[in-house]
Enzyme design. Sequence first.
Site, PDB file in Angstrom:
ATOM      1  N   GLU A  36      43.389  33.489   4.401  1.00 56.75           N
ATOM      2  CA  GLU A  36      44.650  33.323   5.109  1.00 56.75           C
ATOM      3  C   GLU A  36      45.641  34.429   4.761  1.00 56.75           C
ATOM      4  O   GLU A  36      45.607  34.981   3.654  1.00 56.75           O
ATOM      5  CB  GLU A  36      45.253  31.954   4.799  1.00 56.75           C
ATOM      6  CG  GLU A  36      44.414  30.796   5.327  1.00 56.75           C
ATOM      7  CD  GLU A  36      45.032  29.435   5.051  1.00 56.75           C
ATOM      8  OE1 GLU A  36      46.078  29.378   4.353  1.00 56.75           O
ATOM      9  OE2 GLU A  36      44.470  28.423   5.512  1.00 56.75           O
ATOM     10  N   ARG A  93      41.917  42.801  28.338  1.00 56.65           N
ATOM     11  CA  ARG A  93      40.923  42.931  29.423  1.00 56.65           C
ATOM     12  C   ARG A  93      40.590  41.596  30.080  1.00 56.65           C
ATOM     13  O   ARG A  93      40.054  41.572  31.184  1.00 56.65           O
ATOM     14  CB  ARG A  93      39.656  43.608  28.890  1.00 56.65           C
ATOM     15  CG  ARG A  93      39.832  45.116  28.710  1.00 56.65           C
ATOM     16  CD  ARG A  93      38.647  45.752  28.031  1.00 56.65           C
ATOM     17  NE  ARG A  93      38.623  45.421  26.606  1.00 56.65           N
ATOM     18  CZ  ARG A  93      37.705  45.866  25.769  1.00 56.65           C
ATOM     19  NH1 ARG A  93      36.730  46.637  26.210  1.00 56.65           N
ATOM     20  NH2 ARG A  93      37.746  45.544  24.495  1.00 56.65           N
ATOM     21  N   HIS A 127      46.065  47.394  29.841  1.00 57.81           N
ATOM     22  CA  HIS A 127      44.890  47.484  30.714  1.00 57.81           C
ATOM     23  C   HIS A 127      45.297  47.338  32.179  1.00 57.81           C
ATOM     24  O   HIS A 127      44.840  48.096  33.035  1.00 57.81           O
ATOM     25  CB  HIS A 127      43.884  46.395  30.313  1.00 57.81           C
ATOM     26  CG  HIS A 127      42.551  46.539  30.981  1.00 57.81           C
ATOM     27  ND1 HIS A 127      41.794  47.689  30.885  1.00 57.81           N
ATOM     28  CD2 HIS A 127      41.829  45.682  31.756  1.00 57.81           C
ATOM     29  CE1 HIS A 127      40.667  47.536  31.561  1.00 57.81           C
ATOM     30  NE2 HIS A 127      40.672  46.328  32.104  1.00 57.81           N
ATOM     31  N   LYS A 188      32.225  51.497  40.329  1.00 59.27           N
ATOM     32  CA  LYS A 188      31.284  50.829  39.430  1.00 59.27           C
ATOM     33  C   LYS A 188      31.368  49.328  39.659  1.00 59.27           C
ATOM     34  O   LYS A 188      32.294  48.830  40.303  1.00 59.27           O
ATOM     35  CB  LYS A 188      31.589  51.150  37.968  1.00 59.27           C
ATOM     36  CG  LYS A 188      32.837  50.469  37.420  1.00 59.27           C
ATOM     37  CD  LYS A 188      33.015  50.694  35.938  1.00 59.27           C
ATOM     38  CE  LYS A 188      34.218  49.888  35.419  1.00 59.27           C
ATOM     39  NZ  LYS A 188      34.465  50.091  33.991  1.00 59.27           N
ATOM     40  N   ARG A 190      30.446  45.426  37.510  1.00 57.68           N
ATOM     41  CA  ARG A 190      30.107  44.803  36.239  1.00 57.68           C
ATOM     42  C   ARG A 190      29.410  43.466  36.490  1.00 57.68           C
ATOM     43  O   ARG A 190      29.862  42.665  37.317  1.00 57.68           O
ATOM     44  CB  ARG A 190      31.376  44.567  35.407  1.00 57.68           C
ATOM     45  CG  ARG A 190      31.124  43.983  34.021  1.00 57.68           C
ATOM     46  CD  ARG A 190      32.440  43.706  33.296  1.00 57.68           C
ATOM     47  NE  ARG A 190      33.219  44.919  33.128  1.00 57.68           N
ATOM     48  CZ  ARG A 190      33.078  45.752  32.104  1.00 57.68           C
ATOM     49  NH1 ARG A 190      32.169  45.509  31.163  1.00 57.68           N
ATOM     50  NH2 ARG A 190      33.840  46.821  32.009  1.00 57.68           N
ATOM     51  N   ASP A 216      40.450  57.174  30.896  1.00 57.46           N
ATOM     52  CA  ASP A 216      40.464  55.723  31.007  1.00 57.46           C
ATOM     53  C   ASP A 216      41.455  55.183  29.993  1.00 57.46           C
ATOM     54  O   ASP A 216      42.003  55.943  29.181  1.00 57.46           O
ATOM     55  CB  ASP A 216      39.076  55.138  30.766  1.00 57.46           C
ATOM     56  CG  ASP A 216      38.839  53.839  31.520  1.00 57.46           C
ATOM     57  OD1 ASP A 216      39.821  53.260  32.029  1.00 57.46           O
ATOM     58  OD2 ASP A 216      37.688  53.382  31.580  1.00 57.46           O
ATOM     59  N   GLY A 222      31.516  52.471  25.281  1.00 60.81           N
ATOM     60  CA  GLY A 222      31.293  53.798  25.856  1.00 60.81           C
ATOM     61  C   GLY A 222      30.319  53.823  27.019  1.00 60.81           C
ATOM     62  O   GLY A 222      30.048  54.899  27.566  1.00 60.81           O
TER      63      GLY A 222
END
Length: 291
Positions: A36, A93, A127, A188, A190, A216, A222
């Site tokens: 903690e 994200r 992001h 792209k 995902r 980016d 990567g």
Amino acid sequence: MIIIGGTATNGIDERVSRLLNLKLIKVEHKVFPDGESYIRIPEQINDKEVVLIQSLYPPQDKHLVDLFLMIETLADMKIEKINVVAPYLAYSRQNRRFKEGEAVSVKTVLNLIRKSGATSLAVVEPHHYEELEYFDGETRVIDPIPDIGKVISEKTKGPLVLAPDKGALNRAKRLAEILNTDYMFIEKERDLNTGEVRVKNLPELKVNGRDVVLIDDIISTGGTMVQAISMVKKQGAKNVYVSAVHGLFIGDAYSKLIQAGASEVIITNTIPQDPSKVSVVDVSDAIARTI
């Protein structure tokens, strides 16, 4: 106004303090045997406003708990304005539900920061900008792209600036305007179950004998960058400069970039980096300008 240096600052708190000529108070902290966190603000603060600098790089959960403890302690000290600066915002994200029942992680994090007592929040290149709307208070975005552009402009003239996906196109555009050159993006997709990323189409790029800059916000494993590097190298790119704001470099991510053909990797210091491997761009000036 006083600068409060948190438990994860990578020296940014000290540089911002010097740039703005503001007093810096470093938080005392340790970890108990059970794991903690212990936090203490070592001085009584008479100012009504503070800037608390705390990055949220790994271990993210510990640094988040430290942040909550620091904010609430400052609130208990009757500080009226607690301005949190998060050079790297963890969980950013997961900003929406991709599958039914998923937690919107960044929403939870921002709610907890606000409810702990933060009155404002500044983040270096989140992001998605719109995710800051989850914070019920003043928010500011700290833009490091001009500082990245200065470094790249010393290495190459008139490169193609390439975003590894459409979501990064705005960053590519901003960087291209600084470098006075052209830009585009790669599509792209995902896999929502495996997380695997693959290039959706391979545009014909006029890069034969030309430098390319890939930009980016985050480099994690990567994988996306490796595919982009391989693509432009096959099409005859001369030098490939890989740049991002936040470099997590999970596992052997850095080695994969170099093996794929990256000439150099340019990253900011929102997360600690090895300067023997990457060119490090300091975000302290950008933070000081925003404050």
